[in-house]
Design an enzyme around this catalytic site. Structure first.
Site, PDB file in Angstrom:
ATOM      1  NE  ARG A   1      -1.760  -2.230   3.143  1.00 10.69           N
ATOM      2  CZ  ARG A   1      -2.252  -2.595   4.303  1.00 10.69           C
ATOM      3  NH1 ARG A   1      -3.320  -2.421   4.834  1.00 10.69           N
ATOM      4  NH2 ARG A   1      -1.456  -3.599   5.004  1.00 10.69           N
TER       5      ARG A   1
ATOM      6  N   GLY B   1       1.907 -14.360   4.805  1.00 10.66           N
ATOM      7  CA  GLY B   1       1.434 -13.933   6.034  1.00 10.66           C
ATOM      8  C   GLY B   1       1.989 -14.012   7.454  1.00 10.66           C
TER       9      GLY B   1
END
Ligand code: UD1
Ligand code: CA
Length: 476
Positions: free
Chosen positions: A24, A88
């Site tokens: 992001r 993850g």
């Protein structure tokens, strides 16, 4: 001796998750290498961790741009764990298994939650031990919880947690939940690793979520509790460049507050940029718009006026830095006066009560006690004795196109304005250099050196010229 202070040091390791890419941010650089407060995010987290356990018990999980991340923080003495593929946060902890399974507990921190205070990490540890929990989650209630995982407690006012639900998986009812997961946890390693292989990738990102451990442990009849952080600002994460900017502002404001608490006056602190490792003595005053960076130390009773940028320098007490100075890797002794508009480059050592004035540049130069260089001067590779007066416009010619050479000016010498001192050169004790000289040979002590052409004066020349001009005009 941190080992001694911790009663059971080997009971806790700290694991810092720092392998993610930071999609992001839309940046080439790994997220944890982006800087706030003049240092990478990860360095702040490691620094806080080091105040809770010794560096050898800190394990940093790296993956995306692993080599750059490792290089950036290796001097801090931590251990690295490679997560080659980033699948993850749960997968990150799986990768650390063999490194940390020998500890009774682990504290897990996120490399992108940099404002965390050591006291808060210690509170998580103590709460975790006190509650005899298998998992403890540090939570917070920030003004805007959007984007964070939410912690669902067993009941209002209960310490017990049922589950952590990620933003994308929130039901309509859960969207009202305001208590977020900070990404900071304590675990007892045994139940953690006994259940970690039960994590699945059945979620929006097809990743192993560490957050799913909460529900898995509850299902295994283990105790999962939550501890709310007193200050939600401490656990804010940085996922976008805008969030990074506000964390940077928060960190610098925190630094200003710490300094003000210890007796430093800062006028308009919101305009000042001060790095976290800077030290400043009491009764020093910082005017608006100053930057004090790196490992700078400033003593008491100084005044740093507006628009000065000081990095990695040591300034003693009672020093006045007037507006607009740039000071880098330099040392300034008691009572010196710098600026306005002075540029002290690396290796400048300004002596007690010495003056460096307007548009003066120094580099690898020692200016003795009470020496003065007040105007428009360059002093490079020079050793200038006590009480020397360097006149306006003096230049040390330290570079011959190939090498650098030294200029030595001994105690009490007087260098007239606009002098050019061609190094290597020595001007002896108490000697004079006449204004406008080009000096290429050593000047003995107490001598006068003139290195300029003789003045020619033509009497009445100007009047004759005016008369001639007037005549030719009248003739037209
Ligand atoms: C995570 C939590 C979320 C919490 C938030 C707090 C999960 C699934 N979600 O979300 O509940 O509110 O942190 O800031 O954990 N990392 C690795 N390896 C990986 C993936 C991530 O080391 O494979 C590291 C990242 O570098 C980062 C940290 O783990 O430092 C957290 O990862 P990130 O992707 O930022 O998680 P969030 O979406 O913020
Ligand atoms: Ca994050």
């Amino acid at each position: 001796m941190p080992e001694k202070k911790m009663t059971r040091a080997s009971d806790f390791a700290i694991v810092i998750m720092a392998a993610g890419k930071g999609t992001r941010l839309k940046s080439k650089r790994a997220k944890v290498l982006h800087e706030i407060g003049g240092k990478p995010l990860l360095a702040h987290v490691i620094k806080a961790a080091q105040q809770v356990v010794p560096a050898e018990h800190i394990h940093v999980i790296i993956g995306h741009q692993a080599e750059s991340v490792r290089a950036a923080v290796a001097p801090m003495g931590v251990t690295f764990v490679l997560q080659a593929e980033q699948r993850g946060t749960g997968h990150a902890i799986m990768c650390a298994r063999e490194h940390v399974a020998g500890y009774r507990n682990i504290l897990v921190l996120s490399g992108d939650v940099p404002l965390i205070r050591p006291e808060t990490i210690a509170r998580v540890r103590d709460f975790h031990l006190g509650k005899k929990a298998a998992m403890t989650i540090l939570t917070a209630v920030p003004p805007d919880p959007f984007g964070y995982g939410r912690v669902i407690r067993a009941g209002a006012g209960s310490d017990r947690v049922k589950a952590i639900v990620e933003q994308k998986a929130l039901t309509r009812a859960q969207q009202q939940a305001r208590e977020i997961n900070s990404g900071i946890y304590a675990f007892v390693t045994k139940p953690l690793f006994a259940n970690i292989d039960r994590l699945t990738t059945a979620n929006a990102h097809s990743e192993f979520y560490l957050t799913d451990m909460a529900a898995l442990l509850v299902k295994a009849k283990a105790t999962v509790v939550a501890l709310k952080a007193a200050d939600p600002a401490e656990v804010l994460g940085a996922n976008t460049l805008a969030e990074l900017a506000s964390l940077d502002a928060a960190m610098r404001m925190r630094k200003c507050h710490d300094l003000m608490t210890s007796g430093v006056s800062i006028y308009r602190p919101e305009t000042c940029v001060i790095d976290p490792d800077v030290e400043i003595g009491a009764d020093t005053i910082l005017e608006p718009f100053v930057q004090i960076l790196g490992r700078t130390r400033i003593g008491p009773d100084c005044r740093i006026r507006s628009f000065s940028v000081i990095s990695d320098s040591q300034i003693a007490d009672n020093v006045l830095v007037r507006p607009g100075c740039i000071i880098d890797q330099s040392q300034i002794a008691t009572g010196a006066l710098i600026g306005p508009y002075s540029h002290l480059r690396p290796g400048s050592e300004i002596g007690e009560r010495a003056h460096v004035g307007n548009f003066v540049e120094t580099k690898k130069t020692k200016l003795g006690r009470g020496a003065k260089a007040n105007h428009l001067t360059y002093l490079g590779d020079s050793d200038i004795g006590p009480g020397v007066n360097v006149g306006a416009g003096t230049i040390t010619c330290n570079y011959d196109g190939t090498s650098k050479h030294m200029t030595v000016i001994e105690e009490g010498a007087f260098i007239g304005s606009d002098s050019t001192l061609v190094a290597p050169l020595r001007v002896g004790k108490g000697a004079y250099v006449a204004a406008g000289s080009t000096i290429t040979e050593d000047v003995p002590a107490d001598a006068l050196a003139l290195g300029r052409s003789r003045q020619i004066t033509k009497e009445a020349w100007a009047r004759r010229r005016r008369d001639e001009l007037a005549k030719s005009k009248a003739g037209k």
